[in-house]
Scaffold this motif. Sequence first.
Motif, short mmCIF file in Angstrom:
data_model
loop_
_atom_site.label_atom_id
_atom_site.label_comp_id
_atom_site.label_asym_id
_atom_site.label_seq_id
_atom_site.Cartn_x
_atom_site.Cartn_y
_atom_site.Cartn_z
N UNK A 277 11.40 -18.61 19.62
CA UNK A 277 12.40 -19.67 18.73
C UNK A 277 12.42 -19.26 17.44
N UNK A 278 11.80 -18.32 16.94
CA UNK A 278 12.08 -17.85 15.67
C UNK A 278 12.42 -16.32 15.65
N UNK A 279 13.38 -15.99 14.67
CA UNK A 279 13.78 -14.49 14.60
C UNK A 279 12.61 -13.50 14.42
N UNK A 280 12.30 -12.45 15.23
CA UNK A 280 11.31 -11.63 15.16
C UNK A 280 11.44 -10.94 13.69
N UNK A 281 10.31 -10.55 13.00
CA UNK A 281 10.43 -9.87 11.62
C UNK A 281 11.06 -8.49 11.88
N UNK A 282 10.34 -7.88 13.13
CA UNK A 282 10.85 -6.41 13.54
C UNK A 282 10.56 -6.11 15.10
N UNK A 283 11.45 -5.26 15.54
CA UNK A 283 11.31 -4.61 17.10
C UNK A 283 10.83 -3.28 16.74
N UNK B 255 19.98 -17.56 17.27
CA UNK B 255 19.18 -18.54 17.03
C UNK B 255 19.41 -20.10 17.68
N UNK B 256 20.59 -20.23 18.17
CA UNK B 256 20.72 -21.44 19.19
C UNK B 256 20.17 -21.19 20.55
N UNK B 257 19.83 -20.24 21.07
CA UNK B 257 19.12 -20.15 22.13
C UNK B 257 17.55 -19.52 22.23
N UNK B 258 17.56 -18.68 21.15
CA UNK B 258 16.31 -17.98 21.00
C UNK B 258 16.38 -16.72 21.55
N UNK B 259 17.54 -16.13 22.21
CA UNK B 259 17.61 -14.99 22.91
C UNK B 259 17.53 -13.65 21.94
N UNK B 260 16.74 -12.75 21.97
CA UNK B 260 16.48 -11.87 21.15
C UNK B 260 16.79 -10.51 22.29
#
Length: 192
Positions: A149-155, A168-173
């Motif tokens: 539900x939150x943008x990851x800081x990094x991958x 951000x609307x669905x939370x899909x990374x």
Amino acid sequence: MFHRAGAGAEALTCGVKGSDVHLISEAATDPDQWSGDCAVYRHGSGDHGSGDLVVLPDGAALPVSLKVLEQDILTVSPIKDLAPGFRFAPIGLVDMFNSGAAVEGLTYHLLDGGKLVGDGGSAACRSEEAVGLVCMEARGCGRFGAYSPVRPRRCMLGSVEMEFSYDSSSGLVTLQLEEMPGERVHKIVVEL
């Protein structure tokens, strides 16, 4: 996978719950602490067949309606609550029908001030504000997806920081896994 074939023009409609998935609680890393919430990736329902991600709270049903010769494939993954507002669920290779089979290993680590809780602070984490690390091993190549539900800081892929996209609307990374590494699995770390 749901598939409808027949002569009638009426749609077949049902509701799908996370608990309908056989042994779903065993897929949760902490079955006794799992809230029952799931992330559900619908493979063909998004724009241009790209898929759609929804959160299915415990006990709620996702309506599925299929007309003649229509189909839908759902990937259901238990959501892990790391801390208030920080949740995560791996989906796998989202362009494959059995996307969840790509996830071979999954561990969650809570952080306090950038240090692993209960590990003496030996994390290879640079961010003082990070709340948790999600460590995954994935087999295969393609677009890898997860719910947050939150943008990851990094991958990270191994020791290399990866570009990723976040809806951000669905939370899909999503991040792109290219060629297979020598270890035969991609080592992915998502910092939240």
